[in-house]
Scaffold this motif. Structure first.
Motif, PDB file in Angstrom:
ATOM      1  N   CYS A   1      -9.732   2.234   2.709  1.00  0.00           N
ATOM      2  CA  CYS A   1      -9.457   2.229   1.224  1.00  0.00           C
ATOM      3  C   CYS A   1     -10.852   2.326   0.605  1.00  0.00           C
ATOM      4  O   CYS A   1     -11.537   1.487   0.889  1.00  0.00           O
ATOM      5  CB  CYS A   1      -8.618   1.133   0.603  1.00  0.00           C
ATOM      6  SG  CYS A   1      -8.645   1.422  -1.190  1.00  0.00           S
TER       7      CYS A   1
ATOM      8  N   PRO B   1      -1.908  -3.485  -8.880  1.00  0.00           N
ATOM      9  CA  PRO B   1      -2.807  -2.528  -9.600  1.00  0.00           C
ATOM     10  C   PRO B   1      -3.104  -2.885 -11.101  1.00  0.00           C
ATOM     11  O   PRO B   1      -3.927  -2.056 -11.641  1.00  0.00           O
ATOM     12  CB  PRO B   1      -1.475  -1.459  -9.860  1.00  0.00           C
ATOM     13  CG  PRO B   1      -0.373  -1.716  -8.734  1.00  0.00           C
ATOM     14  CD  PRO B   1      -0.683  -3.235  -8.295  1.00  0.00           C
TER      15      PRO B   1
ATOM     16  N   VAL C   1      -8.906  -1.423  -2.988  1.00  0.00           N
ATOM     17  CA  VAL C   1      -8.109  -1.970  -3.897  1.00  0.00           C
ATOM     18  C   VAL C   1      -7.043  -2.764  -2.984  1.00  0.00           C
ATOM     19  O   VAL C   1      -6.210  -3.572  -3.490  1.00  0.00           O
ATOM     20  CB  VAL C   1      -7.308  -0.848  -4.831  1.00  0.00           C
ATOM     21  CG1 VAL C   1      -8.252  -0.417  -5.706  1.00  0.00           C
ATOM     22  CG2 VAL C   1      -6.538   0.017  -4.025  1.00  0.00           C
ATOM     23  N   ILE C   2      -6.820  -2.664  -1.567  1.00  0.00           N
ATOM     24  CA  ILE C   2      -6.014  -3.243  -0.945  1.00  0.00           C
ATOM     25  C   ILE C   2      -6.543  -4.328  -0.453  1.00  0.00           C
ATOM     26  O   ILE C   2      -7.640  -4.587   0.072  1.00  0.00           O
ATOM     27  CB  ILE C   2      -5.453  -2.282   0.402  1.00  0.00           C
ATOM     28  CG1 ILE C   2      -5.014  -0.836   0.079  1.00  0.00           C
ATOM     29  CG2 ILE C   2      -4.404  -3.044   1.214  1.00  0.00           C
ATOM     30  CD1 ILE C   2      -4.942   0.030   1.099  1.00  0.00           C
ATOM     31  N   LYS C   3      -5.796  -5.517  -0.604  1.00  0.00           N
ATOM     32  CA  LYS C   3      -6.178  -6.968  -0.181  1.00  0.00           C
ATOM     33  C   LYS C   3      -5.014  -7.464   0.540  1.00  0.00           C
ATOM     34  O   LYS C   3      -4.054  -7.026   0.640  1.00  0.00           O
ATOM     35  CB  LYS C   3      -6.147  -7.587  -1.574  1.00  0.00           C
ATOM     36  CG  LYS C   3      -7.191  -7.320  -2.652  1.00  0.00           C
ATOM     37  CD  LYS C   3      -8.629  -7.392  -2.104  1.00  0.00           C
ATOM     38  CE  LYS C   3      -9.458  -6.752  -3.272  1.00  0.00           C
ATOM     39  NZ  LYS C   3     -10.819  -6.186  -2.865  1.00  0.00           N
TER      40      LYS C   3
ATOM     41  N   CYS D   1      -4.552   1.506  -7.664  1.00  0.00           N
ATOM     42  CA  CYS D   1      -4.695   2.532  -6.965  1.00  0.00           C
ATOM     43  C   CYS D   1      -5.151   3.605  -7.216  1.00  0.00           C
ATOM     44  O   CYS D   1      -4.799   4.288  -8.194  1.00  0.00           O
ATOM     45  CB  CYS D   1      -3.176   2.552  -6.100  1.00  0.00           C
ATOM     46  SG  CYS D   1      -3.128   3.819  -4.689  1.00  0.00           S
TER      47      CYS D   1
ATOM     48  N   CYS E   1       0.568   3.592  -9.768  1.00  0.00           N
ATOM     49  CA  CYS E   1      -0.794   3.399  -9.144  1.00  0.00           C
ATOM     50  C   CYS E   1      -1.534   2.379 -10.099  1.00  0.00           C
ATOM     51  O   CYS E   1      -2.482   1.714  -9.561  1.00  0.00           O
ATOM     52  CB  CYS E   1      -1.803   4.653  -9.181  1.00  0.00           C
ATOM     53  SG  CYS E   1      -1.926   5.602 -10.769  1.00  0.00           S
TER      54      CYS E   1
ATOM     55  N   LEU F   1      -1.106  -5.111  -2.955  1.00  0.00           N
ATOM     56  CA  LEU F   1      -2.081  -4.432  -4.180  1.00  0.00           C
ATOM     57  C   LEU F   1      -1.751  -5.067  -5.236  1.00  0.00           C
ATOM     58  O   LEU F   1      -0.633  -5.408  -5.654  1.00  0.00           O
ATOM     59  CB  LEU F   1      -1.845  -2.825  -4.292  1.00  0.00           C
ATOM     60  CG  LEU F   1      -2.295  -1.856  -3.228  1.00  0.00           C
ATOM     61  CD1 LEU F   1      -1.397  -1.427  -2.518  1.00  0.00           C
ATOM     62  CD2 LEU F   1      -3.018  -0.830  -3.934  1.00  0.00           C
TER      63      LEU F   1
ATOM     64  N   PRO G   1       0.761  -1.208  -0.048  1.00  0.00           N
ATOM     65  CA  PRO G   1      -0.191  -0.096   0.147  1.00  0.00           C
ATOM     66  C   PRO G   1       0.823   1.214   0.308  1.00  0.00           C
ATOM     67  O   PRO G   1       2.088   1.074   0.375  1.00  0.00           O
ATOM     68  CB  PRO G   1      -0.802  -0.088   1.438  1.00  0.00           C
ATOM     69  CG  PRO G   1      -0.679  -1.531   1.573  1.00  0.00           C
ATOM     70  CD  PRO G   1       0.485  -2.012   1.075  1.00  0.00           C
TER      71      PRO G   1
END
Length: 182
Positions: A58, A81, A62-64, A86, A163, A79, A35
């Protein structure tokens, strides 16, 4: 990469096959994009308590968290992307939500890039004669890392945040722009 017996039995078959055929020489740790606000991977792994605060904060989801295929890195945030870019939010809610302080801004209030975008002009629609500027138009307005001139896409790597918006929205199914971990 070593995974525990418990993690092995929780893997999906497709992930198990990926692990079986992965190149052992390549360090798996370098393939995870973390992140925004991570200063170094070592510090991140040492201080992150896997609390999920950045995931919950978030606004774009998008953050896992890494699964059992990540071995000792399981449950750490990351992430992808290319799949979910992001949005490089101006408020950086993920950084604000981090209780351990492992996600932070620099002294100049800027955030370190999470990755870098690299363009393959052989796959880019512009080089094939198509009028396209999708990657330039989706690049976050405060960064403007992508310029187009002389029928070429130019990415200013000093401005690029990694991103992934450019790759995600690429009119050539993202094949012209790759997001690489730094």
């Amino acid at each position: 990469m070593t995974i525990s017996r418990r993690q092995l039995f929780r893997l999906r078959p497709s992930k198990l096959m990926d692990l079986a055929f992965e190149d052992k020489k390549e360090s798996k740790i370098k393939s995870y994009i973390r992140p925004p606000g991570v200063v170094s991977e070592d510090l991140f792994l040492d201080k992150c308590d896997n609390c999920s605060a950045c995931l919950e904060a978030c606004p774009h989801g998008v953050i896992k968290k890494l699964g059992p295929e990540a071995g000792k890195f399981e449950y750490t945030p990351y992430l992808n992307p290319r799949e979910l870019p992001c949005h490089w939010c101006t408020d950086f809610d993920c950084i604000k939500a981090c209780p351990s302080g492992v996600l932070s801004k620099n002294n100049d209030e800027k955030v370190k890039p999470i990755a870098k975008a690299l363009v393959d002009m052989n796959s880019c629609l512009i080089s094939l004669g198509t009028i396209c500027d999708e990657c330039r138009s989706v690049c976050p307005s405060e960064l403007r890392a992508i310029k187009i001139f002389d029928r070429q896409v130019h990415i200013d790597l000093d401005k690029c945040s990694g991103c992934g918006l450019c790759s995600f929205y690429c009119d050539n199914a993202g094949s012209a722009i790759k997001i690489e971990n730094i």
